[in-house]
Design a protein around this motif. Structure first.
Motif, PDB file in Angstrom:
ATOM      1  N   GLY A  20      -1.700   9.553   3.988  1.00  0.00           N
ATOM      2  CA  GLY A  20      -1.786   8.863   2.839  1.00  0.00           C
ATOM      3  C   GLY A  20      -2.376   9.682   1.069  1.00  0.00           C
ATOM      4  O   GLY A  20      -2.120   9.574   0.218  1.00  0.00           O
ATOM      5  N   SER A  29       3.611   7.280  -8.088  1.00  0.00           N
ATOM      6  CA  SER A  29       3.203   5.741  -7.638  1.00  0.00           C
ATOM      7  C   SER A  29       2.709   4.927  -9.102  1.00  0.00           C
ATOM      8  O   SER A  29       2.025   5.617  -9.772  1.00  0.00           O
ATOM      9  CB  SER A  29       2.117   5.823  -6.986  1.00  0.00           C
ATOM     10  OG  SER A  29       2.421   7.006  -5.520  1.00  0.00           O
ATOM     11  N   ARG A  33       0.734   0.668  -4.999  1.00  0.00           N
ATOM     12  CA  ARG A  33       0.642   1.900  -4.592  1.00  0.00           C
ATOM     13  C   ARG A  33      -0.369   2.638  -5.254  1.00  0.00           C
ATOM     14  O   ARG A  33      -1.154   3.475  -4.266  1.00  0.00           O
ATOM     15  CB  ARG A  33       1.588   2.203  -4.335  1.00  0.00           C
ATOM     16  CG  ARG A  33       2.374   1.504  -2.949  1.00  0.00           C
ATOM     17  CD  ARG A  33       3.622   1.897  -2.639  1.00  0.00           C
ATOM     18  NE  ARG A  33       4.350   1.575  -1.887  1.00  0.00           N
ATOM     19  CZ  ARG A  33       4.730   1.542  -0.838  1.00  0.00           C
ATOM     20  NH1 ARG A  33       4.214   3.086   0.066  1.00  0.00           N
ATOM     21  NH2 ARG A  33       5.625   1.299   0.245  1.00  0.00           N
ATOM     22  N   GLU A  36      -3.856   2.076  -4.529  1.00  0.00           N
ATOM     23  CA  GLU A  36      -4.470   2.565  -2.869  1.00  0.00           C
ATOM     24  C   GLU A  36      -4.390   3.961  -2.767  1.00  0.00           C
ATOM     25  O   GLU A  36      -5.075   3.906  -1.744  1.00  0.00           O
ATOM     26  CB  GLU A  36      -3.012   1.971  -2.312  1.00  0.00           C
ATOM     27  CG  GLU A  36      -3.391   2.484  -0.378  1.00  0.00           C
ATOM     28  CD  GLU A  36      -1.855   1.655   0.044  1.00  0.00           C
ATOM     29  OE1 GLU A  36      -2.254   2.014   1.761  1.00  0.00           O
ATOM     30  OE2 GLU A  36      -1.216   1.170  -0.020  1.00  0.00           O
TER      31      GLU A  36
END
Length: 94
Positions: A20, A29, A33, A36
């Motif tokens: 990630g 993003s 998202r 995150e």
């Protein structure tokens, strides 16, 4: 029954998926998202600081050195492993 002089050995196996990490400017993003991705990147940065502190203490022969394990949830989870008294293996799949 075990003899009174028997030693007990315990171990812990922990799997952590570090997938990630990405450059926010290239990912495009937004919203959840983006939040995150920021959190993942912050945790990986904190893990890098912990590893650097351990490497510095090992290279200088300093013994005990402060390892900043309270900087993220990831490093808190791995704090037992980052104490300097563990054998750690890293598997990277790129």
């Amino acid at each position: 029954s075990f003899p009174s002089n028997a030693k007990t050995l315990s171990s812990t196996l922990t799997f952590v998926d570090l997938a990630g990490s990405e450059r926010l400017s290239k990912s495009g993003s937004s919203g959840l998202r983006l939040d995150e991705a920021k959190t993942i990147n912050r945790s990986l940065s904190a893990l890098g600081k912990c590893v650097a502190a351990l490497a510095q203490s090992d290279a200088a022969g300093l013994g005990k050195v402060h390892v900043p394990t309270r900087d993220s949830k990831l490093t808190r989870l791995l704090s037992n492993h980052l104490s300097g008294h563990s054998a750690i293996s890293l598997l990277a799949a790129v």
